[in-house]
Design a protein around this motif. Structure first.
Motif, short mmCIF file in Angstrom:
data_model
loop_
_atom_site.label_atom_id
_atom_site.label_comp_id
_atom_site.label_asym_id
_atom_site.label_seq_id
_atom_site.Cartn_x
_atom_site.Cartn_y
_atom_site.Cartn_z
N GLU A 2 0.82 -1.20 0.00
CA GLU A 2 0.00 0.00 0.00
C GLU A 2 0.86 1.26 0.00
O GLU A 2 1.86 1.35 0.71
N LYS A 3 0.48 2.22 -0.84
CA LYS A 3 1.24 3.46 -0.94
C LYS A 3 1.09 4.29 0.33
O LYS A 3 0.01 4.41 0.89
N ARG A 4 2.21 4.86 0.78
CA ARG A 4 2.21 5.74 1.94
C ARG A 4 1.88 7.15 1.49
O ARG A 4 2.64 7.76 0.72
N VAL A 5 0.76 7.70 1.91
CA VAL A 5 0.32 9.04 1.52
C VAL A 5 1.13 10.09 2.28
O VAL A 5 1.28 10.01 3.50
N ARG A 6 1.66 11.09 1.56
CA ARG A 6 2.46 12.15 2.19
C ARG A 6 1.92 13.51 1.76
O ARG A 6 1.99 13.88 0.59
N VAL A 7 1.36 14.24 2.72
CA VAL A 7 0.67 15.51 2.43
C VAL A 7 1.37 16.67 3.13
O VAL A 7 1.74 16.58 4.30
N ALA A 8 1.55 17.77 2.39
CA ALA A 8 2.09 19.00 2.96
C ALA A 8 0.96 19.99 3.19
O ALA A 8 0.28 20.40 2.24
N ALA A 9 0.74 20.37 4.43
CA ALA A 9 -0.26 21.38 4.78
C ALA A 9 0.46 22.69 5.00
O ALA A 9 1.50 22.73 5.67
N VAL A 10 -0.07 23.78 4.44
CA VAL A 10 0.63 25.06 4.54
C VAL A 10 -0.38 26.19 4.68
O VAL A 10 -1.45 26.18 4.07
N GLY A 11 -0.03 27.17 5.53
CA GLY A 11 -0.92 28.32 5.70
C GLY A 11 -1.16 28.67 7.15
O GLY A 11 -0.25 28.64 7.98
N ASP A 12 -2.42 28.97 7.47
CA ASP A 12 -2.77 29.53 8.77
C ASP A 12 -2.80 28.48 9.88
O ASP A 12 -2.98 27.29 9.65
N ASN A 13 -2.62 28.97 11.08
CA ASN A 13 -2.87 28.23 12.32
C ASN A 13 -3.43 29.22 13.31
O ASN A 13 -3.31 30.43 13.12
N CYS A 14 -4.07 28.73 14.36
CA CYS A 14 -4.57 29.64 15.39
C CYS A 14 -4.90 28.85 16.64
O CYS A 14 -5.13 27.64 16.59
N MET A 15 -4.93 29.55 17.75
CA MET A 15 -5.44 28.97 18.98
C MET A 15 -6.95 29.21 18.99
O MET A 15 -7.40 30.36 18.87
N ASP A 16 -7.73 28.14 19.06
CA ASP A 16 -9.18 28.26 19.16
C ASP A 16 -9.53 28.45 20.63
O ASP A 16 -9.43 27.51 21.43
N CYS A 17 -9.92 29.66 20.99
CA CYS A 17 -10.19 29.99 22.39
C CYS A 17 -11.69 30.00 22.66
O CYS A 17 -12.42 30.85 22.14
#
Length: 283
Positions: A2-17
């Protein structure tokens, strides 16, 4: 094997308060997708910027603890982004957003080379990288979450360089949706699903391989250029809707990258959302 999926996530982050509860959780659209890809069994990285405050340290530590590669997270002098949230009968309601150092987040050439070494790059409407998409799209598929911002100019800028385009249709977005349909030259119809299908067909012609619209309890729709696919939800107890849409995106992408058909990938997205709906916070 089975192929190992490799994803790059890029952009915003935040603390959800959650101000009413006195609690906060690390999150943000691409961050959440990266964490959920890991939960599903894939590999993921997150590229973005946090502040030099305690929230920034907490963000990096929390993401890394989930097995996500944080080697390309930049620490900038200032405050980490914050989203203020209230829970209303299980539904998360966003209040004030403090952008913090994300206002200064930019990719460098080395970041772009790193992202393009993955199987797919995923970002979103608040990710600040729409200007870099032409360079990224030349080398790797791109998934983009436009959320419910149908009329945003970012849609026009990004859509030609997107492989999998995600939109979220809800009560709040009806006006934006109608405005975008008008821009696309779509005649107004009484049936909501017919209007959505027309919108998806029109947008798909602008570049994406697949256009997906999530509709909360009404499930999801996907148009692949030849067929409209429909998928219902997975019934579950709803504790908090935070991250449910991002969970669907992660499940869908994990599915298609692993060789699943569009309907199978949609089902994987729905199942992944049901897991997230069962606890407080995104993850």
């Amino acid at each position: 094997m089975e192929k190992r999926v490799r994803v790059a996530a890029v952009g915003d982050n935040c603390m959800d308060c959650y101000d009413d509860l006195g609690q906060s959780f690390p999150g943000g659209n691409p961050v959440n997708v990266a964490v959920y890809i890991r939960r599903l069994g894939g590999e993921a990285s997150y590229t973005g910027a946090v502040g030099s405050d305690s929230s920034g340290r907490r963000m990096i530590e929390a993401i890394a603890a989930k097995g996500v590669d944080t080697s390309h997270v930049k620490v900038l002098e200032g405050k980490t982004a914050v989203s203020h949230v209230r829970l209303v009968e299980g539904d998360r309601v966003f209040g004030e957003y403090e952008e913090g150092v994300l206002a200064d987040f930019r990719l460098c050439p080395e970041d772009i080379s790193y992202l393009c070494a993955h199987d797919l790059v995923v970002t979103g409407i608040w990710g600040m990288i729409e200007g870099d998409l032409p360079s990224i799209f030349k080398k790797v598929p791109v998934a983009f979450d436009f959320a419910n911002k149908f009329a945003s100019p970012i849609v026009d800028q990004a859509i030609p360089y997107v492989t999998y385009a995600f939109f979220s249709y809800d009560e709040e977005s009806r006006e934006d949706f109608a405005k975008r349909c008008c821009q696309l030259g779509l005649a107004e119809k009484a049936a909501e699903e017919e209007m959505l299908a027309g919108f998806m067909r029109a947008v798909q012609k602008l570049g994406p391989k697949v256009v997906i619209v999530t509709r909360g309890k009404a499930g999801s729709l996907a148009w692949d250029g030849s067929r409209l696919h429909c998928c219902g939800i997975v019934e579950c107890e709803v504790v908090d809707t935070m991250g449910a849409g991002d969970s669907f995106i992660a499940g869908f992408l994990y599915g298609v990258l692993g060789g699943k058909s569009i309907p199978e990938a949609m089902r994987t997205g729905a199942e992944n959302s049901a897991v997230t709906l069962g606890y407080s916070g995104a993850w």
